[in-house]
Design a protein around this motif. Structure first.
Motif, PDB file in Angstrom:
ATOM      1  N   TRP A 132      46.870  36.173  55.017  1.00 31.45           N
ATOM      2  CA  TRP A 132      46.799  37.624  54.828  1.00 31.45           C
ATOM      3  C   TRP A 132      48.015  38.304  55.449  1.00 31.45           C
ATOM      4  O   TRP A 132      48.496  37.892  56.506  1.00 31.45           O
ATOM      5  CB  TRP A 132      45.529  38.162  55.481  1.00 31.45           C
ATOM      6  CG  TRP A 132      45.251  39.628  55.283  1.00 31.45           C
ATOM      7  CD1 TRP A 132      45.277  40.614  56.233  1.00 31.45           C
ATOM      8  CD2 TRP A 132      44.894  40.283  54.069  1.00 31.45           C
ATOM      9  NE1 TRP A 132      44.947  41.832  55.684  1.00 31.45           N
ATOM     10  CE2 TRP A 132      44.706  41.662  54.346  1.00 31.45           C
ATOM     11  CE3 TRP A 132      44.701  39.834  52.764  1.00 31.45           C
ATOM     12  CZ2 TRP A 132      44.349  42.591  53.391  1.00 31.45           C
ATOM     13  CZ3 TRP A 132      44.347  40.759  51.795  1.00 31.45           C
ATOM     14  CH2 TRP A 132      44.165  42.121  52.106  1.00 31.45           C
ATOM     15  N   PHE A 168      42.700  47.056  47.028  1.00 29.39           N
ATOM     16  CA  PHE A 168      42.928  46.150  45.901  1.00 29.39           C
ATOM     17  C   PHE A 168      43.918  46.757  44.912  1.00 29.39           C
ATOM     18  O   PHE A 168      44.027  47.978  44.777  1.00 29.39           O
ATOM     19  CB  PHE A 168      41.610  45.835  45.186  1.00 29.39           C
ATOM     20  CG  PHE A 168      40.705  44.923  45.961  1.00 29.39           C
ATOM     21  CD1 PHE A 168      40.652  43.562  45.693  1.00 29.39           C
ATOM     22  CD2 PHE A 168      39.900  45.419  46.985  1.00 29.39           C
ATOM     23  CE1 PHE A 168      39.823  42.715  46.423  1.00 29.39           C
ATOM     24  CE2 PHE A 168      39.077  44.586  47.720  1.00 29.39           C
ATOM     25  CZ  PHE A 168      39.035  43.231  47.429  1.00 29.39           C
ATOM     26  N   HIS A 169      44.641  45.874  44.219  1.00 25.78           N
ATOM     27  CA  HIS A 169      45.500  46.299  43.120  1.00 25.78           C
ATOM     28  C   HIS A 169      44.633  46.689  41.924  1.00 25.78           C
ATOM     29  O   HIS A 169      43.424  46.400  41.880  1.00 25.78           O
ATOM     30  CB  HIS A 169      46.432  45.154  42.704  1.00 25.78           C
ATOM     31  CG  HIS A 169      47.402  44.748  43.767  1.00 25.78           C
ATOM     32  ND1 HIS A 169      48.460  45.540  44.156  1.00 25.78           N
ATOM     33  CD2 HIS A 169      47.485  43.607  44.512  1.00 25.78           C
ATOM     34  CE1 HIS A 169      49.154  44.915  45.097  1.00 25.78           C
ATOM     35  NE2 HIS A 169      48.584  43.752  45.334  1.00 25.78           N
ATOM     36  N   THR A 222      43.021  42.223  42.330  1.00 24.03           N
ATOM     37  CA  THR A 222      43.446  41.300  43.380  1.00 24.03           C
ATOM     38  C   THR A 222      43.681  42.062  44.679  1.00 24.03           C
ATOM     39  O   THR A 222      44.077  43.237  44.663  1.00 24.03           O
ATOM     40  CB  THR A 222      44.726  40.555  42.978  1.00 24.03           C
ATOM     41  OG1 THR A 222      45.761  41.521  42.716  1.00 24.03           O
ATOM     42  CG2 THR A 222      44.484  39.715  41.737  1.00 24.03           C
ATOM     43  N   PRO A 223      43.461  41.423  45.818  1.00 24.41           N
ATOM     44  CA  PRO A 223      43.645  42.113  47.099  1.00 24.41           C
ATOM     45  C   PRO A 223      45.095  42.533  47.306  1.00 24.41           C
ATOM     46  O   PRO A 223      46.027  41.848  46.865  1.00 24.41           O
ATOM     47  CB  PRO A 223      43.231  41.048  48.128  1.00 24.41           C
ATOM     48  CG  PRO A 223      42.392  40.074  47.376  1.00 24.41           C
ATOM     49  CD  PRO A 223      42.944  40.049  45.985  1.00 24.41           C
ATOM     50  N   ASP A 224      45.288  43.656  47.985  1.00 28.96           N
ATOM     51  CA  ASP A 224      46.622  44.164  48.287  1.00 28.96           C
ATOM     52  C   ASP A 224      46.843  44.104  49.801  1.00 28.96           C
ATOM     53  O   ASP A 224      46.421  45.004  50.536  1.00 28.96           O
ATOM     54  CB  ASP A 224      46.771  45.602  47.792  1.00 28.96           C
ATOM     55  CG  ASP A 224      48.163  46.158  48.023  1.00 28.96           C
ATOM     56  OD1 ASP A 224      48.986  45.451  48.635  1.00 28.96           O
ATOM     57  OD2 ASP A 224      48.430  47.298  47.595  1.00 28.96           O
ATOM     58  N   ASP A 276      54.877  41.051  48.912  1.00 31.86           N
ATOM     59  CA  ASP A 276      53.499  40.910  49.386  1.00 31.86           C
ATOM     60  C   ASP A 276      53.409  40.750  50.903  1.00 31.86           C
ATOM     61  O   ASP A 276      52.337  40.489  51.437  1.00 31.86           O
ATOM     62  CB  ASP A 276      52.801  39.736  48.685  1.00 31.86           C
ATOM     63  CG  ASP A 276      53.491  38.397  48.931  1.00 31.86           C
ATOM     64  OD1 ASP A 276      54.639  38.390  49.420  1.00 31.86           O
ATOM     65  OD2 ASP A 276      52.879  37.358  48.614  1.00 31.86           O
ATOM     66  N   THR A 306      38.761  34.669  52.867  1.00 31.68           N
ATOM     67  CA  THR A 306      39.262  33.292  52.835  1.00 31.68           C
ATOM     68  C   THR A 306      39.668  32.783  54.204  1.00 31.68           C
ATOM     69  O   THR A 306      39.606  31.580  54.470  1.00 31.68           O
ATOM     70  CB  THR A 306      40.448  33.180  51.872  1.00 31.68           C
ATOM     71  OG1 THR A 306      41.458  34.132  52.267  1.00 31.68           O
ATOM     72  CG2 THR A 306      40.021  33.480  50.444  1.00 31.68           C
ATOM     73  N   ASP A 341      44.534  45.352  39.144  1.00 31.13           N
ATOM     74  CA  ASP A 341      44.016  44.178  38.441  1.00 31.13           C
ATOM     75  C   ASP A 341      42.891  43.482  39.196  1.00 31.13           C
ATOM     76  O   ASP A 341      42.402  42.431  38.788  1.00 31.13           O
ATOM     77  CB  ASP A 341      45.138  43.177  38.140  1.00 31.13           C
ATOM     78  CG  ASP A 341      45.773  42.609  39.412  1.00 31.13           C
ATOM     79  OD1 ASP A 341      45.313  42.952  40.530  1.00 31.13           O
ATOM     80  OD2 ASP A 341      46.733  41.816  39.294  1.00 31.13           O
TER      81      ASP A 341
END
Length: 322
Positions: free
Chosen positions: A25, A89-90, A94-96, A230, A61, A92
């Motif tokens: 992360w 989140f983005h 997915t996590p940001d 990222d 995770t 789409d």
């Protein structure tokens, strides 16, 4: 490694712990990373027995990888995790990791968070469970009350909080004893050393500095760094070129002192944090065994009063913390 009693009547842990956030992360990917299980396993072997994670890292995770890495070694560590933050989140889905998570201290969320952490970590109890951030929409007393219920139920052994003001600490303490406080603290983030740390000393609580190496900057490894999109440091004010250049003066001073001890800048920066109090246990993170071993070496480094004073006198960094 020498040990420290994390809080009054609490467990003895290695003087330096391990923060696991960066393994999944906030800091992007690193092709030179070692297997997280190998890093965590080596940490335990070296005596870095305070292992720190959170449900928001990943999200989720990080707790899973920590739980798997500690399978068969659970009794060798003091396991800490946190709840009360939600990831952004983005579009789409997915996590940001580049955006700061937001707080959710609602009692119903905290109950679910504790049970989820137990499941992902594959443990019967959590040694130290933090409210990750105070939620301005929820009274501190309500969130801490859920954690107190979890203590009575045997799900967690001790309660911690992260990034609380002294006023919030007093309110939390009135509900249930606070065993540890986690806040950012390093040679370039000292705000909590004059407020939170004295509160911890007065109440027998441990102080657990996160980012004790200034998100890696104090190691000297980022003199000319370009971060991936990222990696949240790409947007962090202190890493912006104009601020990073100014902040290298801090690194230069740390490296100069390190040279007199045949140590690294990271070891001096950690030794300075350790010198702030006997119940201070920093949790530097890393994804490499070699860096882990370097960090562990700081536990045996004692800085002279003159060098501590010189480090105390370093200027504040350029740029806001977030």
């Amino acid at each position: 490694m020498d040990t420290r009693t994390l809080w009054s009547d609490g467990p003895a842990v290695g003087a330096i712990g391990l923060g696991c956030m960066g393994m999944s992360w906030a800091y992007g990917t690193d092709p030179n990373s070692d297997d997280p299980a190998a890093v965590i396993g080596r940490a335990v072997t070296l005596g870095m027995t305070l292992i720190d994670t959170s449900d928001v890292y990943g999200p989720f995770t990080n707790e899973e990888l920590v739980g798997k890495a500690l399978a068969g070694r659970r009794d060798e560590v003091t396991l800490a995790t946190k709840g009360g933050l939600l990831a952004n989140f983005h579009d789409d889905g997915t996590p940001d990791p580049t955006r700061i998570p937001y707080p959710d201290g609602r009692p119903e969320h905290m109950r679910e968070a504790i049970d989820g952490s137990l499941r992902r970590l594959a443990v019967e109890h959590i040694d130290l469970y933090y409210l990750h951030r105070p939620d301005p929409k929820i009274p501190v007393e309500e969130s801490i009350g859920v954690l107190a219920d979890a203590v009575r139920a045997g799900k967690i052994r001790a309660i911690g909080v992260s990034e609380f003001s002294v006023e919030q600490l007093d309110r939390a303490q009135a509900v249930h004893p606070i065993s540890a406080v986690q806040s950012e603290a390093s040679l370039w983030t000292r705000d909590h050393l004059s407020t939170t740390l004295p509160w911890c000393e007065a109440h027998g609580a441990g102080f657990v500095p996160f980012s004790p190496l200034g998100r890696g900057f104090l190691t000297g490894a980022y003199r000319a760094a370009a971060f991936a999109p990222d990696d949240f440091r790409a947007r962090n004010p202190r890493f912006r070129p104009e601020n990073a250049t100014a902040n290298l003066a801090i690194v230069d001073a740390v490296e100069a002192i390190a040279a007199t001890y045949d140590a690294t800048a990271a070891q001096v920066a950690l030794a300075w944090v350790l010198a702030q109090g006997e119940h201070v246990v920093p949790i530097p993170g890393t994804r490499r065994v070699a860096r882990l071993e370097e960090n562990a070496g700081a536990a045996g480094l004692t800085l002279s009063p003159a060098d501590l004073a010189a480090l105390d006198a370093l200027p504040a960094p350029a740029g806001a913390r977030y």
